[in-house]
Design a protein around this motif. Structure first.
Motif, PDB file in Angstrom:
ATOM      1  N   THR A 118       0.854  -1.192   0.000  1.00  0.00           N
ATOM      2  CA  THR A 118       0.000   0.000   0.000  1.00  0.00           C
ATOM      3  C   THR A 118       0.887   1.238   0.000  1.00  0.00           C
ATOM      4  O   THR A 118       2.096   1.145   0.269  1.00  0.00           O
ATOM      5  CB  THR A 118      -0.894   0.042   1.261  1.00  0.00           C
ATOM      6  N   PRO A 119       0.316   2.415  -0.256  1.00  0.00           N
ATOM      7  CA  PRO A 119       1.123   3.638  -0.172  1.00  0.00           C
ATOM      8  C   PRO A 119       1.721   3.868   1.208  1.00  0.00           C
ATOM      9  O   PRO A 119       2.755   4.536   1.341  1.00  0.00           O
ATOM     10  CB  PRO A 119       0.119   4.743  -0.533  1.00  0.00           C
ATOM     11  N   GLY A 181      -1.259  -9.532  -9.256  1.00  0.00           N
ATOM     12  CA  GLY A 181      -2.580  -8.970  -9.026  1.00  0.00           C
ATOM     13  C   GLY A 181      -2.666  -7.979  -7.895  1.00  0.00           C
ATOM     14  O   GLY A 181      -1.689  -7.297  -7.565  1.00  0.00           O
ATOM     15  N   GLN A 182      -3.813  -7.924  -7.275  1.00  0.00           N
ATOM     16  CA  GLN A 182      -4.147  -6.866  -6.339  1.00  0.00           C
ATOM     17  C   GLN A 182      -3.291  -6.863  -5.075  1.00  0.00           C
ATOM     18  O   GLN A 182      -3.079  -5.814  -4.470  1.00  0.00           O
ATOM     19  CB  GLN A 182      -5.629  -6.963  -5.960  1.00  0.00           C
ATOM     20  N   ALA A 183      -2.802  -8.025  -4.665  1.00  0.00           N
ATOM     21  CA  ALA A 183      -2.001  -8.083  -3.445  1.00  0.00           C
ATOM     22  C   ALA A 183      -0.540  -7.741  -3.678  1.00  0.00           C
ATOM     23  O   ALA A 183       0.233  -7.634  -2.717  1.00  0.00           O
ATOM     24  CB  ALA A 183      -2.101  -9.478  -2.821  1.00  0.00           C
ATOM     25  N   ILE A 190       0.747   1.060  -9.903  1.00  0.00           N
ATOM     26  CA  ILE A 190       0.114   1.308 -11.204  1.00  0.00           C
ATOM     27  C   ILE A 190      -1.047   2.286 -11.058  1.00  0.00           C
ATOM     28  O   ILE A 190      -1.175   3.252 -11.828  1.00  0.00           O
ATOM     29  CB  ILE A 190      -0.375  -0.021 -11.810  1.00  0.00           C
ATOM     30  N   GLU A 191      -1.899   2.042 -10.074  1.00  0.00           N
ATOM     31  CA  GLU A 191      -3.063   2.899  -9.885  1.00  0.00           C
ATOM     32  C   GLU A 191      -2.653   4.319  -9.512  1.00  0.00           C
ATOM     33  O   GLU A 191      -3.221   5.304 -10.020  1.00  0.00           O
ATOM     34  CB  GLU A 191      -3.964   2.300  -8.806  1.00  0.00           C
ATOM     35  N   VAL A 204      -7.116 -11.390 -10.442  1.00  0.00           N
ATOM     36  CA  VAL A 204      -5.954 -12.001  -9.798  1.00  0.00           C
ATOM     37  C   VAL A 204      -5.722 -11.322  -8.455  1.00  0.00           C
ATOM     38  O   VAL A 204      -5.657 -10.086  -8.380  1.00  0.00           O
ATOM     39  CB  VAL A 204      -4.698 -11.881 -10.682  1.00  0.00           C
ATOM     40  N   GLN A 205      -5.586 -12.111  -7.403  1.00  0.00           N
ATOM     41  CA  GLN A 205      -5.338 -11.552  -6.084  1.00  0.00           C
ATOM     42  C   GLN A 205      -3.839 -11.412  -5.834  1.00  0.00           C
ATOM     43  O   GLN A 205      -3.308 -10.317  -5.745  1.00  0.00           O
ATOM     44  CB  GLN A 205      -5.977 -12.424  -4.998  1.00  0.00           C
ATOM     45  N   ASP A 206      -3.134 -12.516  -5.734  1.00  0.00           N
ATOM     46  CA  ASP A 206      -1.685 -12.489  -5.519  1.00  0.00           C
ATOM     47  C   ASP A 206      -0.976 -12.638  -6.865  1.00  0.00           C
ATOM     48  O   ASP A 206      -0.389 -11.699  -7.387  1.00  0.00           O
ATOM     49  CB  ASP A 206      -1.288 -13.595  -4.547  1.00  0.00           C
TER      50      ASP A 206
END
Length: 290
Positions: A118-119, A181-183, A190-191, A204-206
């Protein structure tokens, strides 16, 4: 009592990420079991106390030059114990669990620190490492600087502007060819840099194996790849031979962004610089759209 010459207030007891209370009596011989953690220890001024690192520690050069204990996910207690550490630092990536249990049984203080993608993750990691080193105030100063730099580098994309669809990959020859993915740390980067994370959009999670059909349907505009992994598949040409990557908009126009593995996949003191570079590189690469 203050450890001579390095400003650490010890002995102390810290509560690590698992909730365990760890007694730290000395930081004279530190082994970070993770490249990110090695970078944090050096950034906090304790590089001279680091006696070994794992193979993921490539920055700073002084950390890369130290004796290696293996890879953070495949550690052996005997190899680590041979360096007589007084403090071990790890994240939840470290393993296998049996090796960590053996180190604890041998009496080595092992502190598990946060590893959030996370940031806020870099700041939390720095604070936890500093607490283990007995320098919480110095850690707070560095963490606050890093937090502020990340916030300043973050781009809040305009919803009305088309955003490049970015697919982050982890490759190691034919052994591992994965969509991240998201984890993964790549997701928030990227976001924050103004892109859309294709891996997360694919569900995709991990991580997940590359599927040609799914990749073609996702149609990424840009590929994001760690440098060492790219080398294992023969560079960009080899990468575009995997699955359907060469037939995506990213592959057809060779829009591939490559960064140092430790920098891209971790979350440490240089994260703000990476985010600013990624934002600029995405803007430049996306401007080459047909």
């Amino acid at each position: 009592m203050t450890a001579v010459g390095i400003g650490a207030s010890l002995p102390s007891t810290v509560v690590d990420e698992t909730g365990a209370e760890i007694a730290v009596g000395s930081v004279e011989r530190i082994i970070p079991l993770d490249g990110d953690l090695a970078e944090v220890v050096f950034a906090l001024g304790f590089g001279q106390q680091v006696v070994a690192t794992d193979v993921s520690a490539t920055y700073p050069p002084a950390a890369d030059a130290l004796p290696k204990i293996g890879y953070q996910r495949d550690l052996a207690a005997e190899t680590i114990a041979a360096h007589a550490p007084t403090l071990l630092l790890a994240t939840d990536i470290a393993g296998p669990p049996e090796a960590l249990d053996d180190l604890r049984r041998l009496g080595y203080p092992l502190v598990i620190v946060p590893n959030e993608a996370t940031p806020d993750g870099a700041g939390r990691k720095i604070r936890a490492v500093a607490a283990a080193l007995g320098i919480p105030d110095k850690g707070e100063t560095l963490a606050a600087e890093v937090d502020a730099a990340i916030a300043a580098a973050a781009l809040r994309a305009d919803a009305d502007i088309a955003r490049p669809r970015v697919l982050a990959l982890y490759v190691r020859g034919a052994i591992a060819q994965l969509v991240l993915g998201q984890a993964s740390n790549t997701h928030w980067l990227i976001e924050a840099a103004g892109g859309v994370d294709v891996g997360a959009a694919m569900g995709v999670q991990d991580s997940a194996p590359i599927s040609a059909e799914a990749i073609l349907a996702a149609a990424p505009d840009v590929l994001l790849v760690p440098a060492a992994g790219l080398a294992t598949v023969g560079g960009i040409d080899g990468l575009l031979d995997i699955g359907g990557l060469g037939q995506t908009p990213a592959g057809l126009h060779r829009r591939v962004l490559v960064y140092d593995d430790q920098l891209l996949l971790g979350n440490g003191p240089r994260t703000a610089q990476l985010l600013a570079q990624l934002r600029d590189d995405l803007a430049t690469t996306w401007s080459r759209s047909p």
